[in-house]
Design an enzyme around this catalytic site. Structure first.
Site, PDB file in Angstrom:
ATOM      1  N   GLY A 177       0.274  -5.491   1.027  1.00  0.00           N
ATOM      2  CA  GLY A 177      -0.991  -5.744  -0.403  1.00  0.00           C
ATOM      3  C   GLY A 177      -0.122  -6.430  -1.948  1.00  0.00           C
TER       4      GLY A 177
ATOM      5  N   ALA B  17       0.766  -1.618   0.176  1.00  0.00           N
ATOM      6  CA  ALA B  17       0.446  -0.179  -0.103  1.00  0.00           C
ATOM      7  C   ALA B  17       0.734   1.373   0.081  1.00  0.00           C
ATOM      8  CB  ALA B  17      -0.453   0.490   1.605  1.00  0.00           C
TER       9      ALA B  17
ATOM     10  N   GLU C   5       3.159  -5.624   7.821  1.00  0.00           N
ATOM     11  CA  GLU C   5       2.051  -5.664   8.636  1.00  0.00           C
ATOM     12  C   GLU C   5       1.748  -4.868   9.813  1.00  0.00           C
ATOM     13  OE1 GLU C   5       0.525  -6.191   4.629  1.00  0.00           O
ATOM     14  OE2 GLU C   5       1.510  -7.089   6.375  1.00  0.00           O
TER      15      GLU C   5
ATOM     16  N   GLU D 217      -0.275  -9.761  -1.271  1.00  0.00           N
ATOM     17  CA  GLU D 217      -1.909 -10.032  -1.011  1.00  0.00           C
ATOM     18  C   GLU D 217      -2.212 -10.340  -2.387  1.00  0.00           C
ATOM     19  OE1 GLU D 217      -3.368  -8.904   3.085  1.00  0.00           O
ATOM     20  OE2 GLU D 217      -2.326  -6.968   2.059  1.00  0.00           O
TER      21      GLU D 217
END
Length: 310
Positions: free
Chosen positions: A161, A116, A184, A164
């Site tokens: 992300g 992110a 994270e 992910e």
């Protein structure tokens, strides 16, 4: 907003085809990708962003679609604009009949996706951060359910992300230079775009807890040994390997591939008896297809089948 020029023929009707989602009714730009450009056709054009590029391969590779991430200044970090681009790209692939298999790669050397955009995240309020992460999770869930096989092409960094997104793909291929992880917890949060759920389903709870609790990063060879990726190849060769696999998939019956994906994805989420009923339903949908008859004819005539997706 500029009009998009795009093929609009609907995919063959099936209970597996997803309908358009409100959070996916977005817009993005794509321009000609220079590398291998003789084998690519531009699918979309507009004038808002250049962060996500969608191309349709041509000639014998017709049916293979490439989604390319292109935000080099922040290592393909996913902000609002890139998320809009990804969302729209996934929906287009799901809704149109030109796609048999999709590859997600990066045009930025040494980077797949760094995760992110934390600078953008820092400027968000608590409610804005919640909305963004929910949209990211929904987008990756949609990617997981896209009707055609998806391949993540990982060279270099795939963190947070970015990883992910790769977890939501059907197949993951990395170079030995890959650096994969979910860091994270080091930011006092958890992987919340599907990572905390898809990772243990892929490699088991013990390995998932190790990776998430410590936030450690693993290289390509270790990722392969853990089962995080399907293939690990020498650095710089992930794209070639992914294309070779995409070409193999592209030669198979398109409807059969879609039904196989449905049978696997939905079947593993239920008990065996229910999954076998699902398998029967998927097989039954193939009995009346022209492709099934073409496969039998090609076998009898000792030639390559010419599948049309019908």
């Amino acid at each position: 907003m500029c009009a998009l020029r795009v093929l609009t023929r609907s995919v063959c009707s099936s209970s597996y085809v997803k309908t358009s989602k409100p959070y996916l009714t977005l817009n993005f730009i794509t321009h000609q990708y220079q590398q291998h450009q003789t084998r690519r056709n531009l699918i979309l054009e507009s004038s808002a962003s250049e962060l996500v590029k969608l191309h349709k391969l041509t000639g014998p590779d017709s049916g293979i679609i490439e989604i390319s991430l292109d935000r080099p200044e922040v290592k393909n970090a996913i902000g609002k604009e890139m998320l809009r681009g990804l969302s729209h790209a996934f929906e287009l692939i799901n809704q149109n009949s030109y796609a048999n298999v999709a590859m997600i790669s990066s045009s930025v050397p040494g980077v797949f996706c760094a995760g992110a955009d934390l600078k953008e995240r820092r400027a968000m309020s608590q409610s804005e951060a919640k909305i963004f992460v929910n949209s990211l999770r929904s987008t990756f869930s949609f990617l997981e359910d896209v009707r055609v096989p998806t391949i993540a092409v990982i060279e270099g960094v795939a963190l947070g992300g970015g990883f992910e997104m790769a977890l939501a793909c059907d197949i993951r291929i990395c170079g030995e230079n890959a650096l994969i992880g979910l860091p994270e917890t080091g930011l006092a949060i958890i992987p919340a775009a599907g990572g905390s759920q898809r990772l243990p389903r892929l490699v088991g709870k013990a390995i998932a807890k190790d990776i998430i609790f410590t936030g450690r990063k693993v290289d390509g060879k270790e990722a392969l040994s853990m089962g995080l990726v399907n293939y690990c190849v020498p650095a710089g060769e992930a794209y070639s390997k992914a294309l070779a696999i995409a070409q193999e998939i592209n030669q198979k019956g398109p409807v059969a591939i879609r039904m196989a994906k449905r049978a696997i994805n939905e079947g593993v989420e239920t008990d065996l008896a229910s999954a076998l009923v699902l398998e029967e339903d998927c097989f039954d949908q193939l009995l009346s297809t022209k492709d099934r008859l073409e496969g039998l004819a090609a076998f009898a005539e000792k030639r390559k089948p010419r599948y049309t997706g019908e």
